[in-house]
Scaffold this motif. Structure first.
Motif, PDB file in Angstrom:
ATOM      1  N   TRP A 130       1.013  -1.084   0.109  1.00 19.87           N
ATOM      2  CA  TRP A 130      -0.045  -0.040  -0.068  1.00 19.87           C
ATOM      3  C   TRP A 130       0.882   1.109  -0.083  1.00 19.87           C
ATOM      4  N   VAL A 131       1.954   1.197   0.686  1.00 18.19           N
ATOM      5  CA  VAL A 131       2.893   2.452   0.612  1.00 18.19           C
ATOM      6  C   VAL A 131       3.453   2.701  -0.799  1.00 18.19           C
ATOM      7  N   PHE A 132       3.762   1.451  -1.558  1.00 15.84           N
ATOM      8  CA  PHE A 132       4.113   1.625  -2.678  1.00 15.84           C
ATOM      9  C   PHE A 132       3.073   2.216  -3.779  1.00 15.84           C
ATOM     10  N   LEU A 133       1.983   1.603  -3.455  1.00 18.10           N
ATOM     11  CA  LEU A 133       0.897   2.100  -4.427  1.00 18.10           C
ATOM     12  C   LEU A 133       0.432   3.748  -4.298  1.00 18.10           C
ATOM     13  N   PHE A 134       0.606   3.925  -2.966  1.00 12.60           N
ATOM     14  CA  PHE A 134       0.263   5.537  -2.993  1.00 12.60           C
ATOM     15  C   PHE A 134       1.798   6.475  -2.613  1.00 12.60           C
ATOM     16  N   ASP A 135       2.553   6.012  -3.324  1.00 13.40           N
ATOM     17  CA  ASP A 135       4.029   6.652  -3.186  1.00 13.40           C
ATOM     18  C   ASP A 135       3.936   7.745  -4.001  1.00 13.40           C
ATOM     19  N   PRO A 136       4.468   9.101  -3.596  1.00 12.29           N
ATOM     20  CA  PRO A 136       4.286  10.440  -4.622  1.00 12.29           C
ATOM     21  C   PRO A 136       5.184  10.072  -5.739  1.00 12.29           C
ATOM     22  N   PHE A 138       6.580   7.066  -7.366  1.00 11.83           N
ATOM     23  CA  PHE A 138       6.517   5.907  -8.294  1.00 11.83           C
ATOM     24  C   PHE A 138       4.995   5.200  -8.006  1.00 11.83           C
ATOM     25  N   GLY A 139       4.160   5.637  -7.225  1.00 14.31           N
ATOM     26  CA  GLY A 139       2.905   4.900  -7.041  1.00 14.31           C
ATOM     27  C   GLY A 139       1.967   5.330  -8.326  1.00 14.31           C
ATOM     28  N   PRO A 140       0.980   4.452  -8.642  1.00 13.97           N
ATOM     29  CA  PRO A 140       0.195   4.497  -9.369  1.00 13.97           C
ATOM     30  C   PRO A 140      -1.001   5.342  -8.959  1.00 13.97           C
ATOM     31  N   VAL A 141      -1.573   5.283  -7.961  1.00 18.03           N
ATOM     32  CA  VAL A 141      -2.658   5.856  -7.239  1.00 18.03           C
ATOM     33  C   VAL A 141      -2.623   7.512  -7.696  1.00 18.03           C
ATOM     34  N   ASN A 142      -1.688   7.954  -7.296  1.00 22.97           N
ATOM     35  CA  ASN A 142      -1.415   9.361  -7.731  1.00 22.97           C
ATOM     36  C   ASN A 142      -1.535   9.793  -9.100  1.00 22.97           C
ATOM     37  N   ARG A 143      -0.935   8.941  -9.808  1.00 21.33           N
ATOM     38  CA  ARG A 143      -1.112   9.274 -11.327  1.00 21.33           C
ATOM     39  C   ARG A 143      -2.436   8.930 -11.935  1.00 21.33           C
ATOM     40  N   VAL A 144      -3.228   8.017 -11.296  1.00 24.94           N
ATOM     41  CA  VAL A 144      -4.384   7.669 -11.831  1.00 24.94           C
ATOM     42  C   VAL A 144      -5.777   8.968 -11.448  1.00 24.94           C
ATOM     43  N   LEU A 145      -5.123   9.409 -10.303  1.00 27.17           N
ATOM     44  CA  LEU A 145      -6.043  10.454  -9.502  1.00 27.17           C
ATOM     45  C   LEU A 145      -5.544  11.724  -9.835  1.00 27.17           C
ATOM     46  N   GLY A 146      -4.448  11.978 -10.612  1.00 31.87           N
ATOM     47  CA  GLY A 146      -3.878  13.360 -10.973  1.00 31.87           C
ATOM     48  C   GLY A 146      -3.446  14.082  -9.747  1.00 31.87           C
ATOM     49  N   LEU A 147      -2.768  13.431  -8.883  1.00 34.26           N
ATOM     50  CA  LEU A 147      -2.535  14.361  -7.538  1.00 34.26           C
ATOM     51  C   LEU A 147      -0.950  14.633  -7.597  1.00 34.26           C
ATOM     52  N   GLY A 148      -0.408  14.357  -8.676  1.00 34.37           N
ATOM     53  CA  GLY A 148       1.325  14.673  -8.871  1.00 34.37           C
ATOM     54  C   GLY A 148       2.009  13.933  -7.716  1.00 34.37           C
ATOM     55  N   ASP A 149       2.803  14.780  -7.145  1.00 33.30           N
ATOM     56  CA  ASP A 149       3.762  14.312  -6.165  1.00 33.30           C
ATOM     57  C   ASP A 149       3.116  14.592  -4.614  1.00 33.30           C
ATOM     58  N   PHE A 150       1.766  14.516  -4.494  1.00 39.10           N
ATOM     59  CA  PHE A 150       1.213  14.448  -3.249  1.00 39.10           C
ATOM     60  C   PHE A 150       1.547  13.431  -2.226  1.00 39.10           C
TER      61      PHE A 150
END
Length: 297
Positions: A130-136, A138-150
């Motif tokens: 989960w830490v990797f998925l939400f990594d600012p 390399f994580g894919p979640v920020n890319r999908v949600l368009g959150l940048g380096d949040f």
């Protein structure tokens, strides 16, 4: 010749329970005794290494603990976080259990296997993923949600929310399987009669299923309270030991820091005893409320 007693010796049940009682004493009662004993002593690294003698402090460790403002902040954060985890876990588990009764065999099997896979995943492995998925970075979640380096773990509430999602993800399958088994035990005629009377799915759950499943819901609720109140691995791994300046500390991580990071084993033990008493009180109050309502557990 006198026939054998129909009921047997009054000690017979205890003989059957003896092996389990021995295991419980060794794995539960004795550690709790040691934990309570250390909480009344002066027990730091100096006593562990034998440099200084162990001395009895009585309630001084508890007085020091209750006089620490950080302890009360961590306790409040733990209660709020655990309550949110329990509510979300029950909501997710009950919803998916009802969903399992509405879908066909193949998707039902796929959903159950996926959920059980999440349940079987070790906490440290799931937390790392989960830490990797939400990594600012390399994580894919920020890319999908368009959150940048949040950074999810930088803010206090976003970090707690991230840990909550992981805790619910690995906890709801237990609720799902247990409630699903309970739903399957409800006579189909009862649900069909409610549907024929025009009741919606939500009304059927609230007025028919939930009252009949209340003993099961009590069990999963108490289990969830115990598990979520003493969360350690997810917080420690995902917030790197409790977050920036300890902003994401919960009691279990706080006790670990006091006992092992600061070598104040007596204070860590005192926190453990406080957690034990809180969980016992919550469980007993909840059971008493249900007994007043006439529920048989």
């Amino acid at each position: 010749m006198r026939p054998p007693s129909r009921h047997g010796s009054p000690w017979t049940p205890w003989l059957y329970l003896a092996p389990a009682l021995v295991v419980l004493v060794g794995l539960l009662v004795y550690p709790i005794y040691q934990l309570g004993l250390i909480s009344f002593l002066e027990y730091t690294q100096a006593q562990v290494s034998g440099g200084e003698p162990t001395s009895f402090k009585g309630l001084a460790n508890y007085a020091e603990l209750f006089g620490d403002g950080q302890f009360w902040q961590v306790l409040l954060a733990t209660v709020v976080f655990a309550a949110a985890c329990v509510l979300c876990t029950l909501l997710a588990g009950c919803s998916t259990a009802v969903l399992l009764t509405r879908i066909r065999a193949v998707p039902r099997l796929a959903l159950m296997l996926a959920a059980l896979g999440a349940w079987a995943t070790p906490a440290i492995t799931g937390s790392t993923v989960w830490v990797f998925l939400f990594d600012p970075d390399f994580g894919p979640v920020n890319r999908v949600l368009g959150l940048g380096d949040f950074s999810w773990t930088y803010g206090r509430y976003s970090a707690f929310a991230l840990v909550l999602l992981e805790v619910v993800w690995c906890s709801f399958p237990f609720v799902m399987v247990t409630v699903y088994a309970g739903i399957r035990a409800i006579p189909g005629e009862v649900l069909e009669a409610a549907a024929m009377d025009g009741a919606s799915q939500w009304r059927i759950w609230r007025s028919v299923m939930a009252p009949m499943l209340r003993p099961i819901l009590v069990v999963v609720t108490i289990q969830s309270v115990i598990w979520d109140f003493k969360v350690f691995t997810q917080i420690y791994v995902m917030t790197n030991g409790g977050g920036i300046a300890g902003q994401n500390l919960v009691l279990n991580v706080y006790a670990y820091q006091k006992a092992f990071a600061s070598s104040q084993y007596s204070l860590g033990s005192a926190i453990g005893i406080v957690m034990l008493l809180i969980l016992l009180a919550v469980t007993l109050v909840y059971l008493r409320l249900l007994r007043r309502q006439g529920e048989e557990l």
